[in-house]
Structure formats: C-alpha cells, structure tokens
Design a protein around this motif. Sequence first.
Motif, PDB file in Angstrom:
ATOM      1  N   GLY A 103      -9.813 -54.735 -50.778  1.00  0.00           N
ATOM      2  CA  GLY A 103     -10.834 -53.840 -51.367  1.00  0.00           C
ATOM      3  C   GLY A 103     -12.044 -53.519 -50.650  1.00  0.00           C
ATOM      4  N   LYS A 104     -12.560 -54.796 -50.104  1.00  0.00           N
ATOM      5  CA  LYS A 104     -13.635 -54.838 -49.132  1.00  0.00           C
ATOM      6  C   LYS A 104     -13.424 -53.800 -47.984  1.00  0.00           C
ATOM      7  N   ALA A 105     -12.332 -54.078 -47.376  1.00  0.00           N
ATOM      8  CA  ALA A 105     -11.950 -53.250 -46.158  1.00  0.00           C
ATOM      9  C   ALA A 105     -11.776 -51.596 -46.700  1.00  0.00           C
ATOM     10  N   LEU A 106     -11.341 -51.322 -47.640  1.00  0.00           N
ATOM     11  CA  LEU A 106     -11.289 -49.889 -48.005  1.00  0.00           C
ATOM     12  C   LEU A 106     -12.636 -49.350 -48.026  1.00  0.00           C
ATOM     13  N   VAL A 107     -13.413 -50.062 -48.911  1.00  0.00           N
ATOM     14  CA  VAL A 107     -14.849 -49.529 -49.068  1.00  0.00           C
ATOM     15  C   VAL A 107     -15.673 -49.517 -47.871  1.00  0.00           C
ATOM     16  N   GLN A 108     -15.457 -50.569 -46.912  1.00  0.00           N
ATOM     17  CA  GLN A 108     -16.026 -50.691 -45.394  1.00  0.00           C
ATOM     18  C   GLN A 108     -15.514 -49.224 -44.682  1.00  0.00           C
ATOM     19  N   HIS A 109     -14.151 -48.965 -44.955  1.00  0.00           N
ATOM     20  CA  HIS A 109     -13.574 -47.736 -44.256  1.00  0.00           C
ATOM     21  C   HIS A 109     -14.345 -46.605 -44.597  1.00  0.00           C
ATOM     22  N   CYS A 110     -14.541 -46.372 -45.927  1.00  0.00           N
ATOM     23  CA  CYS A 110     -15.251 -45.104 -46.490  1.00  0.00           C
ATOM     24  C   CYS A 110     -16.555 -45.080 -46.128  1.00  0.00           C
ATOM     25  N   ILE A 111     -17.371 -46.116 -45.929  1.00  0.00           N
ATOM     26  CA  ILE A 111     -18.742 -46.262 -45.463  1.00  0.00           C
ATOM     27  C   ILE A 111     -18.679 -45.841 -43.938  1.00  0.00           C
TER      28      ILE A 111
END
Length: 168
Positions: A103-111
Amino acid sequence: MLIRKAHDNEYDMIKKQRLASYAAYKHAIPEGHWNVLKGTLSSENVKDSGAEIYVSEINGDIAGSVVLFPSKTKAYEWDSQTLEYPEIRMLAVDASFRGNGIGKALVQHCIKQAKEDGSTFVGLHTANFMENAMRLYEKLGFRRIPALDFEPLDDGIVVKAFRLDLNS
C-alpha cells in the motif's frame, strides 16, 4: 515488487480484488453505506475518466492496486465538480500480501507520478472507519483538510480529506 499501469484485461480481476479488500468493513458500517461503497469500488467510471490504475505485481501476481485521478477530472460519479489536483482513490491490497509495504509503495508511486506531472498537491479521501489507511497517509506526510470532508449518506460515516504538498 514491480509497480506498473494495469492492463485492460486485468480490470475485472482488480475490481474483484478491490471488493475483497474492502469487504472487511462490510459489517462495520451500515448496509446502505456498504452498498454504495461496493458500487463505487466496482464502477466503470475509472476507465472513462482519464485516471490511471496502477498495480503492484509480485512474482506475476497482482498484490494490490490504486487509482490516480488527474486534476480537472471528475473522480466521483455523483459529484459535478472537477478535481483541483490529482486524487488517489481505491487503494487495495490483497489480504495474502498485506504487511509487505505494498500500500505504501502504491501511494508513493502516485505521489511520484503527480510530481512528474507538475502538480503542486495530491489529495485523497478516506472514510473515518479506515484507521490503518489514515495512519499510512499521515506517515507519508498527508495533512487533514477538514473543510473538504463530507458525509455522503447522513449515516455518521465521514469521508475525510487529506492532501500532500508536493513542494515541501
């Protein structure tokens, strides 16, 4: 872990995975709210909105997904307003992959994507019952924007707004 854009032939599986991920909340919220949430999670609006669906792939399996709506689009079918800045929606991680930072990696990708697109902010909304999600967003630097909260069904479920300043 590979994060990439979803392929068209994966959309149905992603929607099923999304529904299964959020099903943990089915009995924690009013039935009417669950039915609306279920409809949103399985909506076809994403494909026609200009939004990007990103997946986390591990050893050929899709472990999770997230949707990034660009600014100047309509992220909610029931809302006539367009977004002022990109918005992260429908983050979901398959139960068998939880606890691995997906989840963290997916959000960081969006950022990262929002920054590359020249945005100054990226936002998101999450329901007040999604405590783990709120902790994740706050750890990543998102700040609450209570003025943008809403209660869609007058059932006590508040959808809380968060925003990250990409220039700080």
